[in-house]
Design a protein around this motif. Sequence first.
Motif, PDB file in Angstrom:
ATOM      1  N   PRO A   1       0.802  -1.223   0.000  1.00  0.00           N
ATOM      2  CA  PRO A   1       0.000   0.000   0.000  1.00  0.00           C
ATOM      3  C   PRO A   1       0.836   1.275   0.000  1.00  0.00           C
ATOM      4  CG  PRO A   1       0.189  -0.816   2.241  1.00  0.00           C
ATOM      5  CD  PRO A   1       0.917  -1.814   1.355  1.00  0.00           C
ATOM      6  N   VAL A   2       0.119   2.379  -0.150  1.00  0.00           N
ATOM      7  CA  VAL A   2       0.698   3.713   0.008  1.00  0.00           C
ATOM      8  C   VAL A   2       0.617   4.041   1.491  1.00  0.00           C
ATOM      9  CG1 VAL A   2       0.282   6.161  -0.511  1.00  0.00           C
ATOM     10  CG2 VAL A   2       0.019   4.442  -2.304  1.00  0.00           C
ATOM     11  N   THR A   3       1.743   4.410   2.095  1.00  0.00           N
ATOM     12  CA  THR A   3       1.737   4.655   3.542  1.00  0.00           C
ATOM     13  C   THR A   3       2.008   6.114   3.912  1.00  0.00           C
ATOM     14  OG1 THR A   3       4.060   4.038   3.611  1.00  0.00           O
ATOM     15  CG2 THR A   3       2.463   2.289   4.107  1.00  0.00           C
ATOM     16  N   ARG A   4       2.407   6.898   2.911  1.00  0.00           N
ATOM     17  CA  ARG A   4       2.730   8.298   3.205  1.00  0.00           C
ATOM     18  C   ARG A   4       2.177   9.216   2.118  1.00  0.00           C
ATOM     19  NH1 ARG A   4       7.706   5.789   4.498  1.00  0.00           N
ATOM     20  NH2 ARG A   4       8.603   6.127   2.428  1.00  0.00           N
ATOM     21  N   GLY A   5       1.934  10.464   2.491  1.00  0.00           N
ATOM     22  CA  GLY A   5       1.561  11.476   1.501  1.00  0.00           C
ATOM     23  C   GLY A   5       2.812  11.973   0.786  1.00  0.00           C
ATOM     24  N   LEU A   6       2.620  12.961  -0.097  1.00  0.00           N
ATOM     25  CA  LEU A   6       3.773  13.457  -0.868  1.00  0.00           C
ATOM     26  C   LEU A   6       3.491  14.867  -1.366  1.00  0.00           C
ATOM     27  CD1 LEU A   6       6.527  12.537  -2.274  1.00  0.00           C
ATOM     28  CD2 LEU A   6       5.137  12.086  -4.296  1.00  0.00           C
ATOM     29  N   ALA A   7       4.540  15.697  -1.352  1.00  0.00           N
ATOM     30  CA  ALA A   7       4.489  16.979  -2.081  1.00  0.00           C
ATOM     31  C   ALA A   7       5.505  16.831  -3.193  1.00  0.00           C
ATOM     32  CB  ALA A   7       4.848  18.127  -1.153  1.00  0.00           C
ATOM     33  N   HIS A   8       5.022  16.821  -4.430  1.00  0.00           N
ATOM     34  CA  HIS A   8       5.898  16.496  -5.561  1.00  0.00           C
ATOM     35  C   HIS A   8       6.005  17.677  -6.518  1.00  0.00           C
ATOM     36  CE1 HIS A   8       7.994  13.963  -8.372  1.00  0.00           C
ATOM     37  NE2 HIS A   8       7.146  14.274  -9.339  1.00  0.00           N
ATOM     38  N   LEU A   9       7.233  17.922  -7.007  1.00  0.00           N
ATOM     39  CA  LEU A   9       7.450  18.953  -8.019  1.00  0.00           C
ATOM     40  C   LEU A   9       7.543  18.248  -9.374  1.00  0.00           C
ATOM     41  CD1 LEU A   9       7.988  21.986  -8.453  1.00  0.00           C
ATOM     42  CD2 LEU A   9      10.429  21.481  -8.276  1.00  0.00           C
ATOM     43  N   ASN A  10       6.596  18.546 -10.275  1.00  0.00           N
ATOM     44  CA  ASN A  10       6.469  17.799 -11.535  1.00  0.00           C
ATOM     45  C   ASN A  10       7.369  18.391 -12.638  1.00  0.00           C
ATOM     46  OD1 ASN A  10       5.418  15.825 -13.255  1.00  0.00           O
ATOM     47  ND2 ASN A  10       3.666  17.088 -13.831  1.00  0.00           N
ATOM     48  N   VAL A  11       8.656  18.020 -12.563  1.00  0.00           N
ATOM     49  CA  VAL A  11       9.641  18.479 -13.558  1.00  0.00           C
ATOM     50  C   VAL A  11      10.395  17.260 -14.076  1.00  0.00           C
ATOM     51  CG1 VAL A  11      11.686  19.882 -13.966  1.00  0.00           C
ATOM     52  CG2 VAL A  11       9.948  20.694 -12.386  1.00  0.00           C
ATOM     53  N   PRO A  12      10.436  17.041 -15.392  1.00  0.00           N
ATOM     54  CA  PRO A  12       9.769  17.782 -16.449  1.00  0.00           C
ATOM     55  C   PRO A  12       8.255  17.608 -16.389  1.00  0.00           C
ATOM     56  CG  PRO A  12      10.706  15.752 -17.337  1.00  0.00           C
ATOM     57  CD  PRO A  12      11.153  15.851 -15.911  1.00  0.00           C
ATOM     58  N   ALA A  13       7.528  18.596 -16.914  1.00  0.00           N
ATOM     59  CA  ALA A  13       6.063  18.582 -16.842  1.00  0.00           C
ATOM     60  C   ALA A  13       5.527  17.302 -17.469  1.00  0.00           C
ATOM     61  CB  ALA A  13       5.512  19.793 -17.584  1.00  0.00           C
ATOM     62  N   SER A  14       5.049  16.378 -16.633  1.00  0.00           N
ATOM     63  CA  SER A  14       4.514  15.120 -17.166  1.00  0.00           C
ATOM     64  C   SER A  14       3.153  14.836 -16.556  1.00  0.00           C
ATOM     65  CB  SER A  14       5.463  13.965 -16.844  1.00  0.00           C
ATOM     66  OG  SER A  14       4.775  12.741 -17.016  1.00  0.00           O
ATOM     67  N   ALA A  15       2.148  14.745 -17.419  1.00  0.00           N
ATOM     68  CA  ALA A  15       0.799  14.428 -16.933  1.00  0.00           C
ATOM     69  C   ALA A  15       0.731  12.983 -16.467  1.00  0.00           C
ATOM     70  CB  ALA A  15      -0.209  14.674 -18.043  1.00  0.00           C
ATOM     71  N   GLN A  16       1.571  12.137 -17.031  1.00  0.00           N
ATOM     72  CA  GLN A  16       1.548  10.731 -16.611  1.00  0.00           C
ATOM     73  C   GLN A  16       2.067  10.602 -15.184  1.00  0.00           C
ATOM     74  OE1 GLN A  16       3.687   8.686 -19.736  1.00  0.00           O
ATOM     75  NE2 GLN A  16       2.055   9.046 -21.230  1.00  0.00           N
ATOM     76  N   VAL A  17       3.144  11.340 -14.857  1.00  0.00           N
ATOM     77  CA  VAL A  17       3.690  11.282 -13.491  1.00  0.00           C
ATOM     78  C   VAL A  17       2.681  11.898 -12.514  1.00  0.00           C
ATOM     79  CG1 VAL A  17       5.526  12.124 -11.982  1.00  0.00           C
ATOM     80  CG2 VAL A  17       6.073  11.318 -14.302  1.00  0.00           C
ATOM     81  N   LYS A  18       2.145  13.061 -12.882  1.00  0.00           N
ATOM     82  CA  LYS A  18       1.153  13.725 -12.021  1.00  0.00           C
ATOM     83  C   LYS A  18      -0.029  12.794 -11.756  1.00  0.00           C
ATOM     84  CE  LYS A  18      -1.171  16.973 -14.110  1.00  0.00           C
ATOM     85  NZ  LYS A  18      -1.540  18.288 -14.688  1.00  0.00           N
TER      86      LYS A  18
END
Length: 429
Positions: free
Chosen positions: A148-165
């Motif tokens: 599972p996912v156990t933690r939250g995240l603040a992510h900087l989306n560089v390079p701009a990728s909609a797939q990663v976001k």
Amino acid sequence: MKLRGSPCGPLAGAFPVPGDKSLSHRALIFGALATGETVIAGLLESEDVLATAEALRAFGVRVERFGPGRWRVIGGQWRSPEAPVDCGNSGTAVRLLMGAAAGQGVRATFTGDSSLSKRPMRRVTGPLEAMGVRIEGGDRLPLTVAGPVTRGLAHLNVPASAQVKSAVLLAGLGTDQPVEIAEPVPSRDHTEIMLAEFGVEVERDGTVTRLGAKRTLEARLVEVSGDPSSAAFVLGAAAIVPGSEVSVKDVLLNPHRSGFVMALQRMGADLAMANIRGRGGETIGDVRVRFGPLFGAEFTAEEIPSMVDEIPILAVVAAGAQGETRIEGLDELRHKESDRLALMAEGLAACGVDARADGDALVVRGGAIRGGAAVRTEGDHRIAMSHLVLGLAAEQPIVVDEAEMIGTSFPTFRDAMRRLGAKIDEVEE
Ligand SMILES: O=C(O)C1=C[C@@H](OP(=O)(O)O)[C@@H](O)[C@H](O)C1
Ligand SMILES: C=C(OP(=O)(O)O)C(=O)O
């Protein structure tokens, strides 16, 4: 199969382009995460999207086709597939499914074809790992993702990728911890829009997107509008084949997807938009292009995400324009189904066009297009379609070495183009 695009008379006609690929993947995946029965109309039935449908079945989700473009998805708890999940040629399928599977707390191994196996995946597994997801493997497929996912995240989306976001947001559905993504340059926002349509609380604040407290999805009806990335081949062809006038109907005009239409306008194309309206949280409308003089233009790195998949056909349009076109900031093109920057420079030059890669820029000087060449596509659908369109406006036909892959995004490309009057046929071997 080799296809040949040959010089032809004017293209004419109006037609609805097939469903958007990004929306189609998302409609299936979100339906699979929702409670209840999601019905989808206008789904793009291309190989990439069918790979997502098949993958969801491997996760134990009921996915059924009940008519042309009409699908039903019965969402619920996913299970861990025993066999590896094959995502074929599709970056969107594998990257979104990795995030969704992590959020569902299941374990899955992902594989893909030879092109997908060369594409970078650490951009997704890195953030997932930071969310407590276990990852086995490196930057390339095959890779195993175990929730599972156990933690939250603040992510900087560089390079701009909609797939990663999208992967981060879908993984974030599996936690109640804060999940947010900042984007210095915005990537396409279909995930944010469609998650909200499915009832998820998505907060958008300038360049930051945050998941709210409600992270469950309820089934709904999704109507998929036309794909601007497929429409670009039709519109681009009309812009450079003398005497043409073509319209595409009900196409997605989301500002993060309409960079190509804006680029045509900036190059002086005779273009009109009509019937602009909303559908499912998105903006859609009709676009008409008439042949006319085109002029070279400059495009900056910030403009690329809004037309990232349309750069190959933009380069073809630039070949039919007067003067120089310079498209900056194309490093991401090296990480698509092929190195699109290198292959476009190579293919255009082989067809007698003055084109070159200059660092991460593509420079094209328009003029007469000699053609009369065979072009290497490395199995990349957009490289194939772009050169076939180039052949329509050239002095001599252009042959592409491998055309089957067009089926990954635009299976009806050849029929659609031929109905408009284009000369695209099979080369006997
Ligand atoms: O999210 C999506 O549906 C897509 C995002 C883009 O990729 P990146 O996220 O790698 O820019 C695009 O090239 C791809 O065809 C589809
Ligand atoms: C890059 C593309 O798709 P994906 O990343 O989903 O393979 C594309 O369709 O041009």
